[in-house]
Write a protein that holds these residues in place. Sequence first.
Motif, mmCIF file in Angstrom:
data_model
loop_
_atom_site.group_PDB
_atom_site.id
_atom_site.type_symbol
_atom_site.label_atom_id
_atom_site.label_comp_id
_atom_site.label_asym_id
_atom_site.label_seq_id
_atom_site.Cartn_x
_atom_site.Cartn_y
_atom_site.Cartn_z
ATOM 1 N N GLY A 134 0.854 -1.213 0.045
ATOM 2 C CA GLY A 134 0.045 0.059 -0.048
ATOM 3 C C GLY A 134 0.948 1.397 -0.095
ATOM 4 N N TRP A 135 2.055 1.266 0.837
ATOM 5 C CA TRP A 135 2.841 2.494 1.170
ATOM 6 C C TRP A 135 3.595 2.666 -0.425
ATOM 7 C CZ3 TRP A 135 3.723 5.893 4.695
ATOM 8 C CH2 TRP A 135 5.007 6.602 4.694
ATOM 9 N N ASN A 136 3.906 1.718 -1.130
ATOM 10 C CA ASN A 136 4.541 1.778 -2.217
ATOM 11 C C ASN A 136 3.383 2.554 -3.524
ATOM 12 O OD1 ASN A 136 7.057 0.990 -1.336
ATOM 13 N ND2 ASN A 136 6.675 -1.120 -2.393
ATOM 14 N N GLU A 137 2.168 1.780 -3.297
ATOM 15 C CA GLU A 137 1.123 2.271 -4.561
ATOM 16 C C GLU A 137 0.827 3.679 -4.289
ATOM 17 O OE1 GLU A 137 -1.925 -0.302 -5.272
ATOM 18 O OE2 GLU A 137 -0.720 -2.075 -5.190
ATOM 19 N N ARG A 138 0.946 4.290 -2.981
ATOM 20 C CA ARG A 138 0.397 5.745 -2.726
ATOM 21 C C ARG A 138 1.264 6.724 -3.484
ATOM 22 N NH1 ARG A 138 2.632 9.025 0.925
ATOM 23 N NH2 ARG A 138 4.503 8.115 1.730
ATOM 24 N N ASN A 139 2.266 6.481 -3.785
ATOM 25 C CA ASN A 139 3.164 7.451 -4.629
ATOM 26 C C ASN A 139 2.857 7.420 -5.983
ATOM 27 O OD1 ASN A 139 4.465 8.100 -2.229
ATOM 28 N ND2 ASN A 139 5.909 6.670 -2.226
#
Length: 115
Positions: free
Chosen positions: A110-115
């Motif tokens: 999720g953290w990687n996809e938010r950027n």
Amino acid sequence: MKSLNLGILVISAAMLIGCASSETDLIAKGDWNAIGYRDGVKGSLPRTYSRLKELGEANIGAYEQGYSRGVAEYCNPNFAYQMGLTGHYYEGACEGREDAQKFRMEWQRGWNERN
């Protein structure tokens, strides 16, 4: 979509719990269980004995019980992706728990996809 809505619901509930009573009110009432629960459900690392003692006559056992309950809710890997996606920083509160690796992987996705 259903899991996204459920994740948002859990995060919202955790935020509302944090707003229900101020920490100062909980300390004044001696509700160390609630203070521990709030720390755990936010994914914070547990406070040290000395940090708790700075707040007053802490009931360490009640704090630890509340923290354990809160962190058990927080560390649900089914909601980790949504936490990462919304930018909630993971401090490592789930390390040592059974689903820690799954939680971390989902949060990272999720953290990687938010950027």
